[in-house]
Design a protein around this motif. Sequence first.
Motif, PDB file in Angstrom:
ATOM      1  N   MET A 177       0.844  -1.193   0.000  1.00  0.00           N
ATOM      2  CA  MET A 177       0.000   0.000   0.000  1.00  0.00           C
ATOM      3  C   MET A 177       0.886   1.252   0.000  1.00  0.00           C
ATOM      4  SD  MET A 177      -2.969  -1.354  -0.106  1.00  0.00           S
ATOM      5  CE  MET A 177      -3.712  -2.964   0.160  1.00  0.00           C
ATOM      6  N   THR A 178       0.274   2.424   0.189  1.00  0.00           N
ATOM      7  CA  THR A 178       1.040   3.660   0.242  1.00  0.00           C
ATOM      8  C   THR A 178       1.850   3.707   1.531  1.00  0.00           C
ATOM      9  OG1 THR A 178      -0.637   4.831  -1.046  1.00  0.00           O
ATOM     10  CG2 THR A 178       0.911   6.177   0.206  1.00  0.00           C
ATOM     11  N   VAL A 179       3.176   3.756   1.394  1.00  0.00           N
ATOM     12  CA  VAL A 179       4.090   3.854   2.529  1.00  0.00           C
ATOM     13  C   VAL A 179       4.986   5.056   2.272  1.00  0.00           C
ATOM     14  CG1 VAL A 179       5.906   2.712   3.851  1.00  0.00           C
ATOM     15  CG2 VAL A 179       4.062   1.342   2.816  1.00  0.00           C
ATOM     16  N   ALA A 180       5.032   5.984   3.208  1.00  0.00           N
ATOM     17  CA  ALA A 180       5.817   7.200   2.996  1.00  0.00           C
ATOM     18  C   ALA A 180       7.273   6.855   2.744  1.00  0.00           C
ATOM     19  CB  ALA A 180       5.705   8.119   4.206  1.00  0.00           C
ATOM     20  N   ASP A 181       7.824   7.438   1.669  1.00  0.00           N
ATOM     21  CA  ASP A 181       9.241   7.271   1.366  1.00  0.00           C
ATOM     22  C   ASP A 181       9.968   8.562   1.715  1.00  0.00           C
ATOM     23  OD1 ASP A 181      11.627   6.129   0.316  1.00  0.00           O
ATOM     24  OD2 ASP A 181      10.442   4.999  -1.130  1.00  0.00           O
ATOM     25  N   GLY A 182      11.255   8.626   1.401  1.00  0.00           N
ATOM     26  CA  GLY A 182      12.008   9.828   1.717  1.00  0.00           C
ATOM     27  C   GLY A 182      11.487  11.050   0.988  1.00  0.00           C
ATOM     28  N   LEU A 183      11.012  10.854  -0.242  1.00  0.00           N
ATOM     29  CA  LEU A 183      10.390  11.922  -1.022  1.00  0.00           C
ATOM     30  C   LEU A 183       9.135  11.351  -1.661  1.00  0.00           C
ATOM     31  CD1 LEU A 183      10.345  14.732  -2.378  1.00  0.00           C
ATOM     32  CD2 LEU A 183      11.793  13.784  -4.192  1.00  0.00           C
ATOM     33  N   GLN A 193      -6.289  17.923  -2.114  1.00  0.00           N
ATOM     34  CA  GLN A 193      -6.031  16.751  -1.275  1.00  0.00           C
ATOM     35  C   GLN A 193      -6.813  16.851   0.029  1.00  0.00           C
ATOM     36  OE1 GLN A 193      -4.038  13.823  -1.337  1.00  0.00           O
ATOM     37  NE2 GLN A 193      -4.822  13.397   0.722  1.00  0.00           N
ATOM     38  N   PRO A 194      -7.652  15.867   0.370  1.00  0.00           N
ATOM     39  CA  PRO A 194      -8.324  15.882   1.677  1.00  0.00           C
ATOM     40  C   PRO A 194      -7.309  15.808   2.814  1.00  0.00           C
ATOM     41  CG  PRO A 194      -9.368  14.302   0.187  1.00  0.00           C
ATOM     42  CD  PRO A 194      -8.090  14.727  -0.462  1.00  0.00           C
ATOM     43  N   ALA A 195      -7.571  16.574   3.871  1.00  0.00           N
ATOM     44  CA  ALA A 195      -6.737  16.563   5.084  1.00  0.00           C
ATOM     45  C   ALA A 195      -5.268  16.793   4.761  1.00  0.00           C
ATOM     46  CB  ALA A 195      -6.915  15.243   5.843  1.00  0.00           C
ATOM     47  N   ALA A 196      -4.994  17.700   3.834  1.00  0.00           N
ATOM     48  CA  ALA A 196      -3.610  17.937   3.406  1.00  0.00           C
ATOM     49  C   ALA A 196      -2.724  18.393   4.561  1.00  0.00           C
ATOM     50  CB  ALA A 196      -3.585  18.975   2.289  1.00  0.00           C
ATOM     51  N   GLU A 197      -3.316  19.087   5.530  1.00  0.00           N
ATOM     52  CA  GLU A 197      -2.518  19.593   6.650  1.00  0.00           C
ATOM     53  C   GLU A 197      -1.954  18.469   7.501  1.00  0.00           C
ATOM     54  OE1 GLU A 197      -6.706  18.973   7.945  1.00  0.00           O
ATOM     55  OE2 GLU A 197      -5.761  19.976   6.223  1.00  0.00           O
ATOM     56  N   GLY A 198      -2.450  17.246   7.345  1.00  0.00           N
ATOM     57  CA  GLY A 198      -1.974  16.122   8.139  1.00  0.00           C
ATOM     58  C   GLY A 198      -0.765  15.412   7.558  1.00  0.00           C
ATOM     59  N   PHE A 199      -0.256  15.888   6.413  1.00  0.00           N
ATOM     60  CA  PHE A 199       0.886  15.228   5.783  1.00  0.00           C
ATOM     61  C   PHE A 199       2.158  16.013   6.071  1.00  0.00           C
ATOM     62  CE2 PHE A 199      -2.764  13.584   3.660  1.00  0.00           C
ATOM     63  CZ  PHE A 199      -2.439  12.277   3.375  1.00  0.00           C
ATOM     64  N   ASP A 200       3.216  15.295   6.434  1.00  0.00           N
ATOM     65  CA  ASP A 200       4.449  15.951   6.861  1.00  0.00           C
ATOM     66  C   ASP A 200       5.279  16.407   5.660  1.00  0.00           C
ATOM     67  OD1 ASP A 200       5.967  13.740   5.921  1.00  0.00           O
ATOM     68  OD2 ASP A 200       5.838  12.725   7.862  1.00  0.00           O
ATOM     69  N   GLY A 201       6.477  16.924   5.942  1.00  0.00           N
ATOM     70  CA  GLY A 201       7.305  17.548   4.924  1.00  0.00           C
ATOM     71  C   GLY A 201       7.869  16.604   3.892  1.00  0.00           C
ATOM     72  N   ARG A 202       7.672  15.308   4.073  1.00  0.00           N
ATOM     73  CA  ARG A 202       8.114  14.372   3.042  1.00  0.00           C
ATOM     74  C   ARG A 202       7.166  14.364   1.837  1.00  0.00           C
ATOM     75  NH1 ARG A 202       8.238   9.080   6.602  1.00  0.00           N
ATOM     76  NH2 ARG A 202       6.331  10.142   7.333  1.00  0.00           N
ATOM     77  N   PHE A 203       5.950  14.896   2.013  1.00  0.00           N
ATOM     78  CA  PHE A 203       4.943  14.904   0.956  1.00  0.00           C
ATOM     79  C   PHE A 203       4.904  16.286   0.303  1.00  0.00           C
ATOM     80  CE2 PHE A 203       3.730  11.397   3.610  1.00  0.00           C
ATOM     81  CZ  PHE A 203       3.174  10.466   2.761  1.00  0.00           C
ATOM     82  N   ALA A 381       8.452  21.220 -13.200  1.00  0.00           N
ATOM     83  CA  ALA A 381       9.683  21.906 -12.793  1.00  0.00           C
ATOM     84  C   ALA A 381       9.917  21.743 -11.296  1.00  0.00           C
ATOM     85  CB  ALA A 381       9.614  23.383 -13.168  1.00  0.00           C
ATOM     86  N   ARG A 382       8.854  21.895 -10.489  1.00  0.00           N
ATOM     87  CA  ARG A 382       9.009  21.734  -9.040  1.00  0.00           C
ATOM     88  C   ARG A 382       9.337  20.290  -8.703  1.00  0.00           C
ATOM     89  NH1 ARG A 382       4.482  21.903  -4.510  1.00  0.00           N
ATOM     90  NH2 ARG A 382       5.816  21.744  -2.682  1.00  0.00           N
ATOM     91  N   ALA A 383       8.698  19.340  -9.393  1.00  0.00           N
ATOM     92  CA  ALA A 383       8.989  17.923  -9.143  1.00  0.00           C
ATOM     93  C   ALA A 383      10.463  17.631  -9.408  1.00  0.00           C
ATOM     94  CB  ALA A 383       8.102  17.043 -10.004  1.00  0.00           C
ATOM     95  N   ALA A 384      10.987  18.145 -10.514  1.00  0.00           N
ATOM     96  CA  ALA A 384      12.410  17.935 -10.835  1.00  0.00           C
ATOM     97  C   ALA A 384      13.315  18.588  -9.801  1.00  0.00           C
ATOM     98  CB  ALA A 384      12.702  18.458 -12.238  1.00  0.00           C
ATOM     99  N   ASP A 385      12.959  19.791  -9.364  1.00  0.00           N
ATOM    100  CA  ASP A 385      13.741  20.459  -8.308  1.00  0.00           C
ATOM    101  C   ASP A 385      13.808  19.590  -7.057  1.00  0.00           C
ATOM    102  OD1 ASP A 385      14.103  22.680  -9.925  1.00  0.00           O
ATOM    103  OD2 ASP A 385      12.538  23.883  -8.954  1.00  0.00           O
ATOM    104  N   LEU A 386      12.667  19.030  -6.680  1.00  0.00           N
ATOM    105  CA  LEU A 386      12.601  18.226  -5.459  1.00  0.00           C
ATOM    106  C   LEU A 386      13.432  16.954  -5.582  1.00  0.00           C
ATOM    107  CD1 LEU A 386       8.813  18.760  -4.762  1.00  0.00           C
ATOM    108  CD2 LEU A 386      10.662  19.437  -3.211  1.00  0.00           C
ATOM    109  N   VAL A 387      13.377  16.328  -6.755  1.00  0.00           N
ATOM    110  CA  VAL A 387      14.189  15.116  -6.963  1.00  0.00           C
ATOM    111  C   VAL A 387      15.678  15.468  -6.858  1.00  0.00           C
ATOM    112  CG1 VAL A 387      14.872  13.375  -8.657  1.00  0.00           C
ATOM    113  CG2 VAL A 387      12.452  13.911  -8.330  1.00  0.00           C
TER     114      VAL A 387
END
Length: 392
Positions: A177-183, A193-203, A381-387
């Motif tokens: 299932m969905t398991v948080a990774d480093g990025l 996104q529902p409940a977006a405030e509940g996701f940490d800085g890895r998302f 562009a933001r996705a590439a920056d993050l990678v």
Amino acid sequence: MLRKNLLFMTLTGHGHVNPTLPPVEELVRRGHRVVYATESGHAAAVSGAGARWLELPAPAPFTPPPTIGPAAVAGWLRHYFAALSATWPVLRRHCASEPVDAICYDTTNWPGRIAARSLGVPGVQCVPHFTSNESYSLDRQLTAGIGADGPATAAFAAACAAFSAEHGVPLDVADTMTVADGLNLVFVPREFQPAAEGFDGRFHFVGPSLGRREQAETRSPPGPDAPLLYVSLGTVLDGDPDFYRTCLAAVADGPWQVAMRVDGAAAAELRPIPDRVDLRPQFPQLAVLRRATAFVSHSGMNSVLEALHYGVGIVAVPRTPEQEANAARLVELGLGVRLDATDAAHPEALRSAIDTVASDQVVRTALAEMRLAVRRSGGAARAADLVEHHLG
């Protein structure tokens, strides 16, 4: 930064492959080397994005039952697990033969995550729909009714244990299932996104990006001054001519020109077609949505986000649990109208829903605000920056 060797993995599904291609284009443009593992149906799109295609064995055909309930979801999970298991030897051979600095994998493609762990390289999870954690879980909605202690879950757990024993890597049901990774790149704007405030800085909610498709897809509407209704229901309802007849009846006495995607035998049953109806088995969807005012859709996330990118109101006719979640969010945010199967069978209800998303001022204002949110999410562009940042 120094050139990196990136392995992308998405086994199948336009709604899963398409969101990753613009970031791939951007990473290639920046000089990185990208190998993209997927089945042959996506080879041309991957090569067009500048990546080298690595062939994965295609899943066997899967025909869903008319009613998508817990039994159908459990059947799909078993089917998809077997298909993903067959990709493992391909991934291992590739990683043994070539340098891999990171593995970027679709959230449903657990072999990509397991490969990154076993190699000790960074993993980047790509999420093309709502993401999941303790505060909000699409996974829980998708598997509702299957039962944690039921026979379907027990069989799934046994399959995971057999895979783990055969290949010598840890794997249980939770790992699939969905398991948080480093990025974690979520191709949904934070505002959707529902409940977006509940996701940490890895998302990171980078939203959709359309890439070169937006310029490549063109269509000249036959009636450029008439409002355009687009009807496309994916593959679940595609063979139901009664629904398409209802759509035609709903707009028969209105100003609409209609672009209607109908495949297979259903198209022959709808003829003769009125002059202002363009019926085809396939449309350049971005080119149609660019001109559309209303969209009757199964509410798959790829279609939803492309419509929101252009500010198109959505009449959602969902059939799967994921589509139900998307439709519920559209209604919650005032971006569309949801119809169940009973209402969608009545031309009057369908006409009312189309008129609402096309002309209701509250809906049109919400669409304009979400369109801005989509465009400021950052996209490819933001996705590439993050990678790049994640890889140091």
